[in-house]
Structures are given as C-alpha cells and as structure tokens.
Write an enzyme that holds these catalytic residues in place. Structure first.
Site, PDB file in Angstrom:
ATOM      1  N   ASP A   7      40.340 -14.023 -23.936  1.00 19.29           N
ATOM      2  CA  ASP A   7      39.402 -14.947 -24.741  1.00 19.29           C
ATOM      3  C   ASP A   7      38.514 -13.885 -25.674  1.00 19.29           C
ATOM      4  O   ASP A   7      37.456 -13.431 -24.875  1.00 19.29           O
ATOM      5  CB  ASP A   7      38.689 -15.675 -23.974  1.00 19.29           C
ATOM      6  N   GLU A  67      43.961 -15.697 -27.629  1.00 17.54           N
ATOM      7  CA  GLU A  67      43.509 -16.897 -28.148  1.00 17.54           C
ATOM      8  C   GLU A  67      43.404 -16.811 -29.541  1.00 17.54           C
ATOM      9  O   GLU A  67      42.724 -15.821 -29.980  1.00 17.54           O
ATOM     10  CB  GLU A  67      42.286 -17.515 -27.599  1.00 17.54           C
ATOM     11  N   ASP A 140      34.209 -17.938 -20.859  1.00 16.30           N
ATOM     12  CA  ASP A 140      35.039 -16.746 -21.412  1.00 16.30           C
ATOM     13  C   ASP A 140      36.115 -16.454 -20.355  1.00 16.30           C
ATOM     14  O   ASP A 140      37.230 -16.049 -20.694  1.00 16.30           O
ATOM     15  CB  ASP A 140      34.459 -15.941 -21.896  1.00 16.30           C
TER      16      ASP A 140
END
Length: 167
Positions: A7, A67, A140
C-alpha cells in the site's frame, strides 16, 4: 507461494507478506516504511526504495501486488502517492518480480466479498483470514495485507481454471 502486498505512500508505505499453500493463507511479516515529512522528496523516495529492496531480499516473495492509485481530491497527494507507487514497482521489477495491480474496489471485493465495503470491514476480514490477534496498525499495513490476500485469491482462481482446462 509467497506474496507481498504493498500500500504505497510517501509518508507511510505498508507491506504485508503472506504464504499461500493450497487454500491456506499464513502471515509471514508485515510492517510499514516511514519517511520524515521534513526530508526532501527525492530522499524520501530513495529511502523507500532502499527499504523495499531490503524487505524483498529478506523475505524473497515470488509474487508482488500493489494497490493502484485511487483518485484523490488533493492533486499533490495523488502525485506523491504515484511517485511512491513507481518506486515500489521499480524495486519489484529490479528484484525480478512481475507486478500485479489491483484497484481498491477489487481488493475489497476479494477480501470482503463487497467492493464498497468499509475500511473497518476489510480490516476485520484481514485479521480473520490470517488468524491475527488484532487488526494490524497503521491502516496502511492492513491495506497491504489485503492487497496480498487479493492477489492470493487471484492466484488460486487462476490455478483452478488451469486445472479445469487440462482435465
């Protein structure tokens, strides 16, 4: 099969590493890489790259998932996240890994079964699917584990399809 999920962010980049054995997921490691806001951006990106290199060398994942950039109202934030994402992808490619990319909608669909799930629902399922005593923090890190789980589900589906077409 060892999978790392990322992330990306310039302040905090979460990573989560899981092993996929058959239908079983197990957590290997998870943490975050942070940079100081007072550092000039080029040095923040360099720090992120070097830390990701070390993580990739230490845990030797065979799969890398990140992501995709989600639309941000703040253009500066979007650009910074995009730069961190690029650094993460570069670290993966330099380590010889192919890169899989998933939208937040795809990640939520894979982890919760609903693409518009709330962040808390995703975090609950990450904890449950990996048998963790609590939700990983900061957010995160839980998000990175969710990306890894999403890719693991994709790998399982692809393996089933290959088996069905053979037999």
């Amino acid at each position: 099969m060892r999978v790392i999920g990322i992330d990306p962010g310039t302040a905090i980049t979460g990573y989560g590493i899981i092993d996929l054995e058959g239908n079983r997921l197990s957590v290997v490691a998870y943490d975050c890489i942070t940079t100081q806001p007072t550092m000039p951006m080029p040095f923040r990106l360099q720090h992120l790259y070097r830390q990701l290199e070390m993580v990739l060398r230490q845990y030797r994942p065979r799969q890398f998932a990140v992501e995709e950039l989600f639309f941000h109202k703040n253009v500066r934030t979007a650009l910074a996240v995009g730069q961190a994402r690029g650094v993460a992808i570069l670290a993966a490619v330099n380590a010889g890994l192919a890169v899989a990319e998933y939208t937040p909608l795809q990640v939520k669909q894979a982890v919760v079964g609903y693409g518009r799930a709330a962040k808390e629902q995703v975090q609950y399922m990450v904890r449950a699917l990996l048998g963790l005593p609590e939700v990983p923090r900061p957010d995160d890190v839980a998000d990175a584990l969710a990306v890894a789980i999403c890719h693991a589900h994709y790998l399982q589906s692809a393996a089933r399809i290959r088996e069905e077409t053979r037999g």
